[in-house]
Motif scaffolding. Sequence first.
Motif, PDB file in Angstrom:
ATOM      1  N   LYS A  35    -102.686  -1.276 -98.321  1.00 20.03           N
ATOM      2  CA  LYS A  35    -102.914  -1.954 -99.593  1.00 20.03           C
ATOM      3  C   LYS A  35    -102.794  -3.468 -99.462  1.00 20.03           C
ATOM      4  O   LYS A  35    -102.966  -4.196-100.436  1.00 20.03           O
ATOM      5  CB  LYS A  35    -101.897  -1.467-100.637  1.00 20.03           C
ATOM      6  CG  LYS A  35    -102.073   0.009-100.999  1.00 20.03           C
ATOM      7  CD  LYS A  35    -100.966   0.472-101.936  1.00 20.03           C
ATOM      8  CE  LYS A  35    -101.082   1.964-102.211  1.00 20.03           C
ATOM      9  NZ  LYS A  35     -99.862   2.515-102.841  1.00 20.03           N
ATOM     10  N   LEU A  88     -94.414 -12.439 -92.911  1.00 25.39           N
ATOM     11  CA  LEU A  88     -93.087 -11.984 -93.325  1.00 25.39           C
ATOM     12  C   LEU A  88     -92.721 -12.513 -94.704  1.00 25.39           C
ATOM     13  O   LEU A  88     -92.154 -11.788 -95.521  1.00 25.39           O
ATOM     14  CB  LEU A  88     -92.042 -12.406 -92.286  1.00 25.39           C
ATOM     15  CG  LEU A  88     -92.089 -11.581 -90.995  1.00 25.39           C
ATOM     16  CD1 LEU A  88     -91.324 -12.278 -89.880  1.00 25.39           C
ATOM     17  CD2 LEU A  88     -91.519 -10.177 -91.241  1.00 25.39           C
ATOM     18  N   ARG A  91     -94.161 -10.610 -97.243  1.00 27.96           N
ATOM     19  CA  ARG A  91     -93.659  -9.240 -97.157  1.00 27.96           C
ATOM     20  C   ARG A  91     -94.724  -8.219 -96.764  1.00 27.96           C
ATOM     21  O   ARG A  91     -94.805  -7.116 -97.326  1.00 27.96           O
ATOM     22  CB  ARG A  91     -93.017  -8.815 -98.489  1.00 27.96           C
ATOM     23  CG  ARG A  91     -91.796  -9.681 -98.802  1.00 27.96           C
ATOM     24  CD  ARG A  91     -90.935  -9.068 -99.876  1.00 27.96           C
ATOM     25  NE  ARG A  91     -89.591  -9.657 -99.814  1.00 27.96           N
ATOM     26  CZ  ARG A  91     -88.481  -8.990-100.004  1.00 27.96           C
ATOM     27  NH1 ARG A  91     -88.520  -7.689-100.230  1.00 27.96           N
ATOM     28  NH2 ARG A  91     -87.313  -9.581 -99.952  1.00 27.96           N
ATOM     29  N   ASN A  93     -96.202  -5.322 -94.654  1.00 32.30           N
ATOM     30  CA  ASN A  93     -95.586  -4.253 -93.870  1.00 32.30           C
ATOM     31  C   ASN A  93     -96.541  -3.770 -92.778  1.00 32.30           C
ATOM     32  O   ASN A  93     -97.578  -4.388 -92.525  1.00 32.30           O
ATOM     33  CB  ASN A  93     -95.128  -3.120 -94.805  1.00 32.30           C
ATOM     34  CG  ASN A  93     -96.287  -2.496 -95.553  1.00 32.30           C
ATOM     35  OD1 ASN A  93     -97.370  -2.321 -95.000  1.00 32.30           O
ATOM     36  ND2 ASN A  93     -96.075  -2.164 -96.822  1.00 32.30           N
ATOM     37  N   ARG A  94     -96.173  -2.690 -92.143  1.00 28.76           N
ATOM     38  CA  ARG A  94     -96.930  -2.245 -90.963  1.00 28.76           C
ATOM     39  C   ARG A  94     -98.293  -1.657 -91.288  1.00 28.76           C
ATOM     40  O   ARG A  94     -99.051  -1.323 -90.393  1.00 28.76           O
ATOM     41  CB  ARG A  94     -96.105  -1.217 -90.180  1.00 28.76           C
ATOM     42  CG  ARG A  94     -94.913  -1.879 -89.559  1.00 28.76           C
ATOM     43  CD  ARG A  94     -94.028  -1.006 -88.720  1.00 28.76           C
ATOM     44  NE  ARG A  94     -94.346   0.386 -88.648  1.00 28.76           N
ATOM     45  CZ  ARG A  94     -93.634   1.259 -87.964  1.00 28.76           C
ATOM     46  NH1 ARG A  94     -92.570   0.859 -87.290  1.00 28.76           N
ATOM     47  NH2 ARG A  94     -93.962   2.519 -87.945  1.00 28.76           N
ATOM     48  N   THR A  95     -98.584  -1.517 -92.569  1.00 24.29           N
ATOM     49  CA  THR A  95     -99.907  -0.990 -92.928  1.00 24.29           C
ATOM     50  C   THR A  95    -100.859  -2.108 -93.361  1.00 24.29           C
ATOM     51  O   THR A  95    -101.955  -1.838 -93.836  1.00 24.29           O
ATOM     52  CB  THR A  95     -99.807   0.044 -94.071  1.00 24.29           C
ATOM     53  OG1 THR A  95     -99.358  -0.633 -95.253  1.00 24.29           O
ATOM     54  CG2 THR A  95     -98.836   1.153 -93.714  1.00 24.29           C
ATOM     55  N   GLN A 118     -95.079  -6.676 -85.970  1.00 29.00           N
ATOM     56  CA  GLN A 118     -94.430  -5.374 -86.074  1.00 29.00           C
ATOM     57  C   GLN A 118     -95.014  -4.385 -85.053  1.00 29.00           C
ATOM     58  O   GLN A 118     -95.220  -3.208 -85.354  1.00 29.00           O
ATOM     59  CB  GLN A 118     -94.525  -4.851 -87.506  1.00 29.00           C
ATOM     60  CG  GLN A 118     -93.882  -5.849 -88.475  1.00 29.00           C
ATOM     61  CD  GLN A 118     -93.448  -5.229 -89.780  1.00 29.00           C
ATOM     62  OE1 GLN A 118     -93.325  -4.004 -89.891  1.00 29.00           O
ATOM     63  NE2 GLN A 118     -93.186  -6.039 -90.773  1.00 29.00           N
TER      64      GLN A 118
ATOM     65  N   MET B 152     -89.599  -8.197 -85.387  1.00 29.41           N
ATOM     66  CA  MET B 152     -90.821  -8.316 -86.181  1.00 29.41           C
ATOM     67  C   MET B 152     -92.016  -8.736 -85.326  1.00 29.41           C
ATOM     68  O   MET B 152     -93.159  -8.631 -85.748  1.00 29.41           O
ATOM     69  CB  MET B 152     -90.616  -9.327 -87.326  1.00 29.41           C
ATOM     70  CG  MET B 152     -89.768  -8.779 -88.449  1.00 29.41           C
ATOM     71  SD  MET B 152     -90.637  -7.472 -89.354  1.00 29.41           S
ATOM     72  CE  MET B 152     -89.269  -6.481 -89.950  1.00 29.41           C
ATOM     73  N   ALA B 316     -81.310  -5.717-100.520  1.00 26.53           N
ATOM     74  CA  ALA B 316     -82.149  -6.865-100.167  1.00 26.53           C
ATOM     75  C   ALA B 316     -82.602  -6.775 -98.715  1.00 26.53           C
ATOM     76  O   ALA B 316     -83.776  -6.993 -98.390  1.00 26.53           O
ATOM     77  CB  ALA B 316     -81.388  -8.165-100.404  1.00 26.53           C
ATOM     78  N   SER B 319     -85.190  -3.821 -98.028  1.00 28.64           N
ATOM     79  CA  SER B 319     -86.548  -3.843 -98.590  1.00 28.64           C
ATOM     80  C   SER B 319     -87.519  -4.687 -97.774  1.00 28.64           C
ATOM     81  O   SER B 319     -88.717  -4.630 -97.992  1.00 28.64           O
ATOM     82  CB  SER B 319     -86.535  -4.295-100.045  1.00 28.64           C
ATOM     83  OG  SER B 319     -86.245  -5.662-100.105  1.00 28.64           O
ATOM     84  N   VAL B 320     -87.037  -5.515 -96.820  1.00 31.11           N
ATOM     85  CA  VAL B 320     -87.994  -6.154 -95.911  1.00 31.11           C
ATOM     86  C   VAL B 320     -88.058  -5.433 -94.569  1.00 31.11           C
ATOM     87  O   VAL B 320     -88.743  -5.859 -93.660  1.00 31.11           O
ATOM     88  CB  VAL B 320     -87.683  -7.643 -95.620  1.00 31.11           C
ATOM     89  CG1 VAL B 320     -87.848  -8.466 -96.873  1.00 31.11           C
ATOM     90  CG2 VAL B 320     -86.320  -7.826 -95.009  1.00 31.11           C
ATOM     91  N   LYS B 322     -89.100  -3.076 -91.655  1.00 31.94           N
ATOM     92  CA  LYS B 322     -90.477  -2.700 -91.347  1.00 31.94           C
ATOM     93  C   LYS B 322     -90.720  -1.214 -91.531  1.00 31.94           C
ATOM     94  O   LYS B 322     -91.841  -0.748 -91.441  1.00 31.94           O
ATOM     95  CB  LYS B 322     -90.849  -3.132 -89.940  1.00 31.94           C
ATOM     96  CG  LYS B 322     -90.123  -2.444 -88.829  1.00 31.94           C
ATOM     97  CD  LYS B 322     -90.653  -2.966 -87.496  1.00 31.94           C
ATOM     98  CE  LYS B 322     -89.859  -2.380 -86.354  1.00 31.94           C
ATOM     99  NZ  LYS B 322     -88.427  -2.761 -86.410  1.00 31.94           N
ATOM    100  N   VAL B 324     -90.312   0.188 -94.299  1.00 36.84           N
ATOM    101  CA  VAL B 324     -90.766   0.330 -95.691  1.00 36.84           C
ATOM    102  C   VAL B 324     -92.285   0.537 -95.710  1.00 36.84           C
ATOM    103  O   VAL B 324     -93.022  -0.229 -95.129  1.00 36.84           O
ATOM    104  CB  VAL B 324     -90.443  -0.943 -96.501  1.00 36.84           C
ATOM    105  CG1 VAL B 324     -90.998  -0.817 -97.902  1.00 36.84           C
ATOM    106  CG2 VAL B 324     -88.948  -1.182 -96.540  1.00 36.84           C
ATOM    107  N   LEU B 325     -92.726   1.572 -96.347  1.00 36.64           N
ATOM    108  CA  LEU B 325     -94.162   1.860 -96.438  1.00 36.64           C
ATOM    109  C   LEU B 325     -94.593   1.692 -97.878  1.00 36.64           C
ATOM    110  O   LEU B 325     -94.172   2.438 -98.753  1.00 36.64           O
ATOM    111  CB  LEU B 325     -94.436   3.303 -96.017  1.00 36.64           C
ATOM    112  CG  LEU B 325     -94.624   3.564 -94.540  1.00 36.64           C
ATOM    113  CD1 LEU B 325     -94.730   5.050 -94.297  1.00 36.64           C
ATOM    114  CD2 LEU B 325     -95.867   2.869 -94.018  1.00 36.64           C
ATOM    115  N   ASP B 326     -95.445   0.668 -98.123  1.00 28.22           N
ATOM    116  CA  ASP B 326     -96.014   0.476 -99.451  1.00 28.22           C
ATOM    117  C   ASP B 326     -94.965   0.450-100.555  1.00 28.22           C
ATOM    118  O   ASP B 326     -95.183   0.997-101.626  1.00 28.22           O
ATOM    119  CB  ASP B 326     -97.038   1.571 -99.769  1.00 28.22           C
ATOM    120  CG  ASP B 326     -98.262   1.419 -98.902  1.00 28.22           C
ATOM    121  OD1 ASP B 326     -98.893   2.429 -98.620  1.00 28.22           O
ATOM    122  OD2 ASP B 326     -98.580   0.287 -98.512  1.00 28.22           O
ATOM    123  N   GLY B 327     -93.816  -0.115-100.281  1.00 22.60           N
ATOM    124  CA  GLY B 327     -92.857  -0.358-101.348  1.00 22.60           C
ATOM    125  C   GLY B 327     -91.871   0.754-101.623  1.00 22.60           C
ATOM    126  O   GLY B 327     -90.899   0.551-102.344  1.00 22.60           O
TER     127      GLY B 327
END
Lengths: 363, 363
Positions: A35, A88, A91, A93-95, A118, B152, B316, B319-320, B322, B324-327
């Motif tokens: 996304k 970063l 924010r 992410n890996r997708t 990442q 990262m 905190a 949530s950063v 890696k 984390v997938l799409d929130g």
Amino acid sequence: MRTLEVDLGDRSYPIYIGSGIRNTKSLFDKAIHGKQVMVVTNETVAPIYLDALVTMLGDDYQVDTCILPDGELFKTLETYQKIMTRLLEARHNRTTTIIALGGGVVGDMAGFAAATYQRGVPFIQVPTTLLSQVDSSVGGKTGVNHPLGKNMVGAFYQPQAVIIDIDTLVSLPSRELSAGMAEVIKYGLICDSSMFAWLESNMSELMKLDSELITQAIYLSCAAKSDVVSQDEREGGIRAILNLGHTFGHAIETEMGYGVWLHGEAVAAGSMLALDLSWRMGNLQNSDLERSAALFKAANLPVLPPKEMTLDSFVARMSVDKKVLDGSLRLVLLEKLGHAIVTSDFPLEIFNETVLDALEAVQ
Amino acid sequence: MRTLEVDLGDRSYPIYIGSGIRNTKSLFDKAIHGKQVMVVTNETVAPIYLDALVTMLGDDYQVDTCILPDGELFKTLETYQKIMTRLLEARHNRTTTIIALGGGVVGDMAGFAAATYQRGVPFIQVPTTLLSQVDSSVGGKTGVNHPLGKNMVGAFYQPQAVIIDIDTLVSLPSRELSAGMAEVIKYGLICDSSMFAWLESNMSELMKLDSELITQAIYLSCAAKSDVVSQDEREGGIRAILNLGHTFGHAIETEMGYGVWLHGEAVAAGSMLALDLSWRMGNLQNSDLERSAALFKAANLPVLPPKEMTLDSFVARMSVDKKVLDGSLRLVLLEKLGHAIVTSDFPLEIFNETVLDALEAVQ
């Protein structure tokens, strides 16, 4: 629009070539799986093409942008680190998917960022220069320069797709168009003598950016490179023929300072040195040399090295080149027009004569 | 000596585990294909092990060395750039082999250097800490930290061979031995309940470095990790179970500042948080929690987070992360002892309760 599939097993990807296709959203949608999107571009390209791309993708994705300073001078680890920081901070992410919008420098750096953010995220190339369309679109080479050498830091990493919009060539300075044409001519020289002849017949219309002809020239170039790369993804063997003129060329670029000579200009002059050496080895006719020089000149390219170079500066710059294997200098030479070989089997005296005669001719 | 083959198709490689094998030259010869070797190590390891290695290889290869400052604090792009500069200054070409002699930080950075020097050169791991022997030996993860997050920047890149000399554990500070044991215990928790029971029976002798037992513990750990990684080289799915305790653990490491808590210590406390959460979800018995805490304690490891943390700082920092997938926050939890799952399907209140109760217990 024409489509070329680059065949690399599970790393295969399509190259789309056509007019206006930077605005064909479905091509992007097919290649984006998450996304988030980060568009990496530069200060020169951004004002022309960035807004439309961001607007087109903005409805469906979180689109962020990273605008780099323009030029090979900024193809450094410092600039690379800025891309990482931007990703970063926003924010990602890996997708996430990284889109490289610009020439070879943007593509190399954005690609290296994609290869290493990442531990690797997908990326899409939207090359806007002829050089990047015919060269960096195929092959998966990414990286940055080090103060001690060009492209010394990098990775092999394949894109999800390459979207080549030939309309972007309209905004390209003519000197850069010529520089790209050097690589097009190179493909004819190393592996396709009929392409070489086709270029001789059409160079003047190609330089005027005739849509059909330029699409064909890019297609033939990408197909030639793809054919070589598919046989040798990580440059263990035959892939090295793609470096015709590049070892001489890197010496010129490095000695003159990055960016003073364009890469393609250095490749043109470097190729002529390699052809001259091949001729001295008895592999080419004098007429082959004349035809090649005429074709480079028709594309407004130099056929001699800069007068600032010396034999010593060539030797010094070429001996740290990464194409050196165990201390013996390997060069790409032609066996005949349309057929290149990689060899270290040439007398040093002939190498020296080639360089000295070219330097004398340019004084 | 025991040998484990990590099965990754054309990227497969052997792991050798045994006493004194850092001096077995034939193991190195098999994995080195060029004439140049760069040994990357650090200031702590160099005085103990570097000279012997350089002497052993010096007759057959050009051996250069690169000695880094010790510690996670130096796992940066700046240190990485120093390795690149050292390679270029010593004129290493694309056939060089990089040897990582040291713990996980050395392995990660030397591996990332190998992955990206001239777009990739071979490397050999000689891990000298228990953590690196059982964790970074398998899986091909390389990289450095960024000020905004751990690991990262990096690449997936496999070594030619891993040479694990258990004798190097004698020089390891006891706190680091414990930290490595956290990962050993983790393998029992996530995928091997009989290994977990074996560790319960043998932990006191393992901590005394009994040769046979420690060889077995390393072998079982590498085999467990290898089994998972073979199914999922690039961490698209099941591989994530290896991160039990790591999302919590990264939060602890980052919040406390790199190096204040050792990685394994953070993983131990983080694993107990994940187990506690799993228990609250009804997946574990109270006795499973007690057995796990007892086993970590027998290895002198913390089972609670540092008292400096707060719920906010966990949230905190996580949530950063890696992972984390799409929130949506995904965590590794246990379905039962010896079987982990990756899920984002847990109530936020239970997550909060878990963290708050642990923080209350540590005050």
